[in-house]
Design an enzyme around this catalytic site. Structure first.
Site, PDB file in Angstrom:
ATOM      1  N   GLU A  39       0.856  -1.207   0.000  1.00  0.00           N
ATOM      2  CA  GLU A  39       0.000   0.000   0.000  1.00  0.00           C
ATOM      3  C   GLU A  39       0.879   1.240   0.000  1.00  0.00           C
ATOM      4  O   GLU A  39       1.951   1.259   0.610  1.00  0.00           O
ATOM      5  CB  GLU A  39      -0.888   0.011   1.257  1.00  0.00           C
ATOM      6  CG  GLU A  39      -2.078  -0.906   1.142  1.00  0.00           C
ATOM      7  CD  GLU A  39      -3.041  -0.756   2.324  1.00  0.00           C
ATOM      8  OE1 GLU A  39      -2.900   0.204   3.112  1.00  0.00           O
ATOM      9  OE2 GLU A  39      -3.923  -1.614   2.452  1.00  0.00           O
ATOM     10  N   GLN A  97      -8.678   5.677 -23.343  1.00  0.00           N
ATOM     11  CA  GLN A  97      -9.934   4.947 -23.123  1.00  0.00           C
ATOM     12  C   GLN A  97     -11.031   5.974 -22.844  1.00  0.00           C
ATOM     13  O   GLN A  97     -11.529   6.084 -21.727  1.00  0.00           O
ATOM     14  CB  GLN A  97      -9.786   3.986 -21.952  1.00  0.00           C
ATOM     15  CG  GLN A  97      -8.785   2.875 -22.222  1.00  0.00           C
ATOM     16  CD  GLN A  97      -8.798   1.837 -21.114  1.00  0.00           C
ATOM     17  OE1 GLN A  97      -9.838   1.291 -20.788  1.00  0.00           O
ATOM     18  NE2 GLN A  97      -7.642   1.598 -20.523  1.00  0.00           N
ATOM     19  N   ASP A 174      -1.802   9.240 -38.947  1.00  0.00           N
ATOM     20  CA  ASP A 174      -3.167   8.703 -39.097  1.00  0.00           C
ATOM     21  C   ASP A 174      -4.140   9.848 -39.358  1.00  0.00           C
ATOM     22  O   ASP A 174      -3.804  11.024 -39.179  1.00  0.00           O
ATOM     23  CB  ASP A 174      -3.596   7.868 -37.871  1.00  0.00           C
ATOM     24  CG  ASP A 174      -3.415   8.608 -36.557  1.00  0.00           C
ATOM     25  OD1 ASP A 174      -3.570   9.841 -36.545  1.00  0.00           O
ATOM     26  OD2 ASP A 174      -3.120   7.949 -35.545  1.00  0.00           O
ATOM     27  N   LYS A 198      -4.027   4.783 -41.443  1.00  0.00           N
ATOM     28  CA  LYS A 198      -3.716   3.761 -40.440  1.00  0.00           C
ATOM     29  C   LYS A 198      -4.983   3.010 -40.048  1.00  0.00           C
ATOM     30  O   LYS A 198      -6.036   3.593 -39.896  1.00  0.00           O
ATOM     31  CB  LYS A 198      -3.106   4.452 -39.211  1.00  0.00           C
ATOM     32  CG  LYS A 198      -2.941   3.580 -37.999  1.00  0.00           C
ATOM     33  CD  LYS A 198      -2.181   4.315 -36.893  1.00  0.00           C
ATOM     34  CE  LYS A 198      -3.009   4.503 -35.662  1.00  0.00           C
ATOM     35  NZ  LYS A 198      -2.301   5.145 -34.551  1.00  0.00           N
ATOM     36  N   ASP A 224       2.949  13.244 -33.761  1.00  0.00           N
ATOM     37  CA  ASP A 224       1.939  12.447 -33.060  1.00  0.00           C
ATOM     38  C   ASP A 224       1.936  12.869 -31.592  1.00  0.00           C
ATOM     39  O   ASP A 224       2.857  13.552 -31.132  1.00  0.00           O
ATOM     40  CB  ASP A 224       2.259  10.950 -33.206  1.00  0.00           C
ATOM     41  CG  ASP A 224       0.997  10.081 -33.102  1.00  0.00           C
ATOM     42  OD1 ASP A 224      -0.059  10.605 -32.716  1.00  0.00           O
ATOM     43  OD2 ASP A 224       1.077   8.875 -33.403  1.00  0.00           O
ATOM     44  N   THR A 232       2.885   2.719 -34.741  1.00  0.00           N
ATOM     45  CA  THR A 232       2.351   3.771 -35.627  1.00  0.00           C
ATOM     46  C   THR A 232       3.486   4.486 -36.370  1.00  0.00           C
ATOM     47  O   THR A 232       3.481   4.581 -37.598  1.00  0.00           O
ATOM     48  CB  THR A 232       1.532   4.790 -34.802  1.00  0.00           C
ATOM     49  OG1 THR A 232       0.474   4.086 -34.153  1.00  0.00           O
ATOM     50  CG2 THR A 232       0.969   5.898 -35.677  1.00  0.00           C
TER      51      THR A 232
HETATM   52  C1  R5P Z   1      -3.449   7.074 -31.418  1.00  0.00           C
HETATM   53  O1  R5P Z   1      -4.572   7.548 -31.592  1.00  0.00           O
HETATM   54  C2  R5P Z   1      -2.330   7.869 -30.869  1.00  0.00           C
HETATM   55  O2  R5P Z   1      -2.367   9.191 -31.340  1.00  0.00           O
HETATM   56  C3  R5P Z   1      -0.977   7.239 -31.166  1.00  0.00           C
HETATM   57  O3  R5P Z   1      -0.790   7.222 -32.569  1.00  0.00           O
HETATM   58  C4  R5P Z   1      -0.889   5.837 -30.624  1.00  0.00           C
HETATM   59  O4  R5P Z   1      -1.295   5.773 -29.295  1.00  0.00           O
HETATM   60  C5  R5P Z   1       0.536   5.316 -30.759  1.00  0.00           C
HETATM   61  O5  R5P Z   1       0.595   3.998 -30.305  1.00  0.00           O
HETATM   62  P1  R5P Z   1       1.681   2.992 -30.879  1.00  0.00           P
HETATM   63  O6  R5P Z   1       3.025   3.621 -30.687  1.00  0.00           O
HETATM   64  O7  R5P Z   1       1.501   1.758 -30.008  1.00  0.00           O
HETATM   65  O8  R5P Z   1       1.351   2.706 -32.290  1.00  0.00           O
END
Ligand code: R5P
Length: 329
Positions: A39, A97, A174, A198, A224, A232
């Site tokens: 804890e 989420q 994306d 993507k 990003d 990604t």
């Molecule tokens: C997605 O909507 C986010 O903007 C990132 O592109 C994503 O979380 C990247 O995750 P990863 O590196 O696992 O592809």
């Protein structure tokens, strides 16, 4: 004006120390440890009564422990009668989420975390590049979503590779990131805006298909918000190079870098990845020559001052030495 006191959980003490140095204050003394059963135990080691308390904690991995540290720090602060309690959460975990997907019987984790922060006694939240802007609507307390992009622009303005619009272009990895990429394109010499199509088959599994726009013989700058498994950006870099791109660089605010992401980056076609210190880098990531980290401490320090002085924050071109005017999204 009540005195500012800045305390840090265990997620990102280096960033907290930089901010304290900028503000010319000492980082507050607090003990955040664990009982023998696991804890979390929190104890302020100096008086915070009547003070403007700022708690810096990214809710990155270990997410649940970092989140719990923050909640307990806030609870203790309100019980000690702090004047105000502001949570600075440079990287806001669980922000991806943020919706219920039709086919999954799941929670809306971002909303739950927003409620927990409020219940713990936090009056205000400061965060950086929250995954989706609209998640601010989950909060019943003020939340400010700062942009780490200015730090990247400042870096980009110094680089020759981004000066010639004939051989440089901004790329969104994306379709969801097009607004972000447009901001960079407008403030750099990128006339075109390219995006990669993507598609995810399941969480953390990716299929990239095609590029929309011309990248042949051009240096590409991917932008990003999060790099997690690296899939990604790595697959986008591969696709861009296979289609004739010269160099591929990337700016990405939050270096989550889970599993073997660093190793994959090392062996990828990505030439350079520049991230911020919203999350501390692992030793492996620090050693990786392709990864460079820039600090958002100045942005957060300015914001803390503007809050305590009740002034709006005007982080602008003069502070960033940009020769001509820019628009800040
Ligand atoms: C997605 O909507 C986010 O903007 C990132 O592109 C994503 O979380 C990247 O995750 P990863 O590196 O696992 O592809």
């Amino acid at each position: 004006m009540s005195e500012i006191m800045l305390f840090a959980g265990n997620s990102n003490t280096l960033l907290a120390k930089c901010i304290a140095r900028n503000l010319n204050i000492n980082l507050g003394k607090v003990n955040v440890s664990k009982f023998s059963d696991g804890e979390i135990r929190v104890e302020y080691l100096e008086s915070i009564r009547g003070k403007n308390v700022f708690l810096l904690q990214s809710t990155c991995a270990p997410q649940n422990s970092n989140l719990m540290e923050l909640l307990l720090l806030a609870d203790a602060a309100q019980r000690e009668l702090a004047h105000s309690v502001t949570a600075i959460v440079p990287y806001f975990g669980y922000a991806r989420q943020d919706r219920r997907i039709a086919t999954i019987r799941g929670p809306i984790a971002t909303k739950l975390i927003a409620d927990l922060l409020k219940v713990s006694g936090i009056d205000r939240v400061l965060t950086v590049n929250l995954h989706s802007d609209q998640s601010q609507g989950f909060f019943d307390i003020p939340i400010e979503n700062l942009s780490g992009h200015l730090i990247f622009l400042k870096d980009a303005w110094c680089k020759k590779a981004y000066h010639n619009p004939d051989n440089f272009v901004v790329v969104s990895p994306d379709a969801g990131g097009i607004t972000r990429a447009r901001f960079f394109a407008q403030n750099l010499n990128s006339i075109d805006l390219i995006f990669v199509n993507k598609h995810r088959t399941k969480p953390n599994v990716l299929e990239t298909s095609d590029i929309v726009g011309n990248i042949e013989n051009r240096n590409c700058l991917l932008v990003d918000d999060i790099i997690d498994t690296g899939a990604t950006l790595i697959s986008a870099a591969k696709l861009l190079k296979e289609n004739g791109a010269k160099k591929v660089f990337a700016y990405c605010v939050h270096p989550v870098l889970s599993t073997s992401a660093v190793d994959k980056i090392k062996h990828s076609l990505l030439d350079q990845l520049i991230v911020t210190d919203s999350i501390s880098l692992s030793e492996e990531a620090k050693k990786c020559k392709k990864i460079k980290q820039l600090s958002i401490a100045s942005i957060l320090s300015e914001k803390i001052l503007s809050i305590t002085r009740e002034k709006s924050l005007n982080l602008n071109l003069t502070q960033l030495n940009k020769p001509s005017e820019i628009t800040i999204a």
